[in-house]
Design a protein around this motif. Structure first.
Motif, PDB file in Angstrom:
ATOM      1  N   GLU A   1       0.654  -1.177   0.083  1.00 23.81           N
ATOM      2  CA  GLU A   1      -0.072  -0.028   0.110  1.00 23.81           C
ATOM      3  C   GLU A   1       0.839   1.255   0.016  1.00 23.81           C
ATOM      4  N   SER A   2       2.081   0.954   0.336  1.00 22.64           N
ATOM      5  CA  SER A   2       2.941   2.214   0.450  1.00 22.64           C
ATOM      6  C   SER A   2       3.696   2.598  -0.645  1.00 22.64           C
ATOM      7  N   LEU A   3       3.590   1.632  -1.605  1.00 17.97           N
ATOM      8  CA  LEU A   3       4.350   1.800  -2.777  1.00 17.97           C
ATOM      9  C   LEU A   3       3.854   2.488  -3.829  1.00 17.97           C
ATOM     10  N   GLY A   4       4.507   3.298  -4.796  1.00 19.36           N
ATOM     11  CA  GLY A   4       3.877   4.135  -5.875  1.00 19.36           C
ATOM     12  C   GLY A   4       3.771   2.949  -6.751  1.00 19.36           C
ATOM     13  N   LEU A   5       3.201   3.242  -8.112  1.00 22.06           N
ATOM     14  CA  LEU A   5       2.632   2.575  -9.065  1.00 22.06           C
ATOM     15  C   LEU A   5       4.081   1.870  -9.628  1.00 22.06           C
ATOM     16  N   LYS A   6       5.070   2.808  -9.751  1.00 20.39           N
ATOM     17  CA  LYS A   6       6.503   2.302 -10.413  1.00 20.39           C
ATOM     18  C   LYS A   6       7.026   1.128  -9.862  1.00 20.39           C
ATOM     19  N   LEU A   7       7.244   1.382  -8.426  1.00 16.61           N
ATOM     20  CA  LEU A   7       7.922   0.288  -7.596  1.00 16.61           C
ATOM     21  C   LEU A   7       7.071  -0.943  -7.556  1.00 16.61           C
ATOM     22  N   LEU A   8       5.706  -0.948  -7.460  1.00 19.73           N
ATOM     23  CA  LEU A   8       4.724  -1.807  -7.482  1.00 19.73           C
ATOM     24  C   LEU A   8       4.979  -2.691  -8.741  1.00 19.73           C
ATOM     25  N   THR A   9       5.120  -1.961  -9.912  1.00 26.12           N
ATOM     26  CA  THR A   9       5.084  -2.633 -11.230  1.00 26.12           C
ATOM     27  C   THR A   9       6.620  -3.240 -11.182  1.00 26.12           C
ATOM     28  N   TYR A  10       7.512  -2.693 -10.768  1.00 22.94           N
ATOM     29  CA  TYR A  10       8.906  -3.367 -10.888  1.00 22.94           C
ATOM     30  C   TYR A  10       8.914  -4.442 -10.038  1.00 22.94           C
ATOM     31  N   LYS A  11       8.206  -4.657  -8.753  1.00 23.83           N
ATOM     32  CA  LYS A  11       8.144  -5.841  -7.905  1.00 23.83           C
ATOM     33  C   LYS A  11       7.479  -7.012  -8.548  1.00 23.83           C
ATOM     34  N   LEU A  12       6.276  -6.682  -9.062  1.00 28.44           N
ATOM     35  CA  LEU A  12       5.478  -7.679  -9.681  1.00 28.44           C
ATOM     36  C   LEU A  12       6.364  -8.338 -10.958  1.00 28.44           C
TER      37      LEU A  12
ATOM     38  N   ALA B   1       2.596 -11.053 -22.811  1.00 24.64           N
ATOM     39  CA  ALA B   1       1.408 -11.581 -23.356  1.00 24.64           C
ATOM     40  C   ALA B   1       0.513 -11.935 -22.517  1.00 24.64           C
ATOM     41  N   LEU B   2       0.693 -11.365 -21.049  1.00 22.92           N
ATOM     42  CA  LEU B   2      -0.375 -11.971 -19.946  1.00 22.92           C
ATOM     43  C   LEU B   2      -1.455 -10.601 -20.067  1.00 22.92           C
TER      44      LEU B   2
ATOM     45  N   LEU C   1       0.380  -6.048 -17.725  1.00 23.87           N
ATOM     46  CA  LEU C   1       1.342  -5.251 -17.401  1.00 23.87           C
ATOM     47  C   LEU C   1       1.357  -3.844 -18.265  1.00 23.87           C
ATOM     48  N   ILE C   2       1.125  -2.771 -17.622  1.00 22.01           N
ATOM     49  CA  ILE C   2       0.774  -1.550 -18.155  1.00 22.01           C
ATOM     50  C   ILE C   2       1.787  -0.445 -17.884  1.00 22.01           C
ATOM     51  N   SER C   3       1.860   0.542 -18.593  1.00 18.52           N
ATOM     52  CA  SER C   3       2.838   1.747 -18.115  1.00 18.52           C
ATOM     53  C   SER C   3       2.406   2.338 -16.904  1.00 18.52           C
ATOM     54  N   HIS C   4       3.283   2.610 -16.019  1.00 17.66           N
ATOM     55  CA  HIS C   4       3.095   3.064 -14.783  1.00 17.66           C
ATOM     56  C   HIS C   4       3.016   4.762 -14.976  1.00 17.66           C
TER      57      HIS C   4
END
Length: 310
Positions: free
Chosen positions: A129-140, A157-158, A221-224
């Motif tokens: 919940e504390s992560l911005g979308l960029k870091l969340l995307t990187y982690k995923l 392709a997901l 996966l989409i652009s943050h």
């Protein structure tokens, strides 16, 4: 050999995947230039001419992989133009064995990075919940890359429309062709761990929920920044950014996630059969050539072999 029509030739060309077509197209252009510089017809030539061309590639310092790509392209393409010698070339196979012995293919790196280093970095990206979308995307992206050893093409392709939430797990099916797709369907199952800091499924579902109201694409996966679909090059850049943030040597590229993951799985006892299934390899040849080590094989869960006891 009967002449093949232009329409049939085009259909046969379509049997090659996009990546192969790009490689073959570039190789064909170079072949045409070489032939024209010598007054040869590039569509109708001899085995001796082809050997001379491949020998020139050796002189120019090309790798076995590059030479083999040119060889495969020429044999398959020249067959279509009624070059009967392509059906049973006398010297090509022996020539390529000589090329292999002279400059055998080698992996880009003779070692790989320690998966635990990247896992420590990823586990520190909490709470979600504390992560911005960029870091969340990187982690995923990094967790998916480690837990299933996919190619960047597979991650792109997901699609949400092909995601099924089942009891205790999430499953993705692939309806479009991947690099090694055959007639059978291929699927990816993001791993579920009790430790939420490294749980791929927990991170994925949180990501889907967070992007639900803003996304402009059905691609997972989409652009943050724009919330639009991303390309394989973007995903590869994200993975390189994760390596840099983890303190991994910058000589390693995005594709090294695949080698690091399968190497870690095997070293921790994952069976070869499970590695081939998870990483979507049709045979053990490449794995044995670049990754195989002498360890006991007794674990059937790929992700747990990579992530440890999380």
């Amino acid at each position: 050999m009967q002449r093949v029509s232009e329409s049939v030739i085009q259909v046969i060309i379509n049997s090659w995947r996009t990546g192969t077509n790009k490689q073959y197209d570039l190789a064909w252009q170079k072949w045409v230039i070489w032939c024209k510089s010598r007054g040869y017809n590039p569509k109708h030539t001899s085995e001796v001419d082809m050997l001379a061309y491949l020998d020139l590639l050796i002189e120019n310092g090309k790798s076995y992989s590059v030479i083999n790509t040119h060889k495969s392209m020429l044999i398959q393409t020249l067959k279509l133009f009624n070059n009967s010698w392509c059906e049973n070339p006398r010297f090509i196979a022996r020539f390529m064995k000589g090329v292999f012995n002279k400059c055998p293919p080698k992996p880009k790196c003779d070692s790989t990075w320690d998966v635990s280093v990247v896992l420590r970095y990823l586990s520190a990206l909490m709470p979600l919940e504390s992560l911005g979308l960029k870091l969340l995307t990187y982690k995923l992206v990094a967790l998916l890359a480690l837990s299933n050893a996919p190619r960047s093409q597979t991650l792109v392709a997901l699609k949400l429309s092909n995601m099924n939430i089942l009891k205790g797990k999430v499953e993705f099916m692939f309806t479009n062709l991947l690099k090694t797709s055959r007639d059978t369907k291929f699927k990816m199952v993001p791993s579920h761990f009790e430790n939420e800091s490294l749980c791929v499924m927990h991170t994925l579902l949180f990501y889907v929920s967070k992007t639900e109201n803003n996304r402009l694409s059905g691609q997972l996966l989409i652009s943050h920044c724009t919330y639009k679909a991303v390309t394989t090059s973007t995903v590869a850049r994200w993975l390189k950014d994760v390596l840099a943030a983890s303190g991994i040597n910058d000589k390693f590229k995005a594709h090294s996630f695949r080698s690091a993951s399968v190497s870690a799985a095997f070293m921790h006892g994952c069976t070869l059969q499970e590695i081939l299934r998870t990483a979507d390899w049709s045979s053990a040849k490449n794995f044995k050539k670049f990754y195989l080590r002498d360890v006991e094989q007794n674990t059937s869960d790929y992700s747990r072999a990579v992530f440890g006891d999380n």
